[in-house]
Design a protein around this motif. Structure first.
Motif, short mmCIF file in Angstrom:
data_model
loop_
_atom_site.label_atom_id
_atom_site.label_comp_id
_atom_site.label_asym_id
_atom_site.label_seq_id
_atom_site.Cartn_x
_atom_site.Cartn_y
_atom_site.Cartn_z
N PRO A 82 32.95 41.64 54.63
CA PRO A 82 32.10 42.28 55.65
C PRO A 82 31.86 41.40 56.87
O PRO A 82 31.80 40.16 56.77
N SER A 122 24.11 38.46 45.31
CA SER A 122 24.63 39.47 46.23
C SER A 122 25.42 40.56 45.51
O SER A 122 26.25 40.28 44.65
N THR A 123 25.13 41.80 45.90
CA THR A 123 25.89 42.94 45.40
C THR A 123 26.76 43.53 46.51
O THR A 123 27.31 44.62 46.35
N THR A 124 26.90 42.82 47.61
CA THR A 124 27.76 43.25 48.70
C THR A 124 29.22 43.04 48.28
O THR A 124 29.60 41.91 47.92
N ALA A 166 31.80 39.86 49.12
CA ALA A 166 31.00 38.77 49.70
C ALA A 166 31.37 37.48 48.98
O ALA A 166 30.65 37.00 48.11
N SER A 204 20.31 35.92 48.35
CA SER A 204 21.34 36.62 49.11
C SER A 204 22.52 35.69 49.36
O SER A 204 22.40 34.46 49.34
N ASP A 248 29.67 36.56 45.40
CA ASP A 248 28.75 37.61 44.98
C ASP A 248 28.60 37.55 43.47
O ASP A 248 29.28 36.77 42.80
#
Length: 124
Positions: free
Chosen positions: A74, A109-111, A114, A50, A28
């Motif tokens: 996740p 990605s800001t998850t 990740a 992503s 990420d």
């Protein structure tokens, strides 16, 4: 110009240098990377590209024999690796293992969490 596959020249070169059991990381945009580890920074803005799109593109190009993720990773990221044996470790241990990576691919990605360490395999 290439007809298909990876278009980013830095990423293509990094992938071409991989040998059996070399590791690389898809991350990420917030993962702290040791200063001496090369980073192929694909991040443009939050969310682009992503994590999932980047991982899928790399899995199309590289034989991956194993993956390492944090226990906090996740489920949607785990789902992209259905055929790959996965080792789960603490997030702090994952960050410590970055020191052994050939390179890191930074996504937009800001998850949270990740991040995945991939171990290169061979096609024979």
């Amino acid at each position: 110009m290439r007809k298909s596959g990876l278009l980013n020249p830095a990423l293509t070169a990094a992938v071409a240098r991989l040998g059996h059991t070399d590791t690389f990381v898809v991350a990420d945009c917030g993962l702290p990377v040791p200063h001496d580890i090369p980073v192929v920074d694909l991040s443009l803005v939050f969310g682009i590209p992503s994590f999932e799109d980047t991982l899928v593109a790399l899995l199309d190009e590289v034989v991956v024999e194993a993956a390492t993720i944090a226990t906090t990773t996740p489920a949607e990221i785990r789902a992209v690796l259905p055929e790959v044996p996965i080792e789960e470790i603490d997030h702090e241990e994952l960050k410590a293992r970055l020191a052994d990576a050939s390179f890191v691919v930074r996504t937009g990605s800001t998850t949270a969490y990740a991040n995945v360490i991939l171990r290169s395999g061979v096609p024979f």
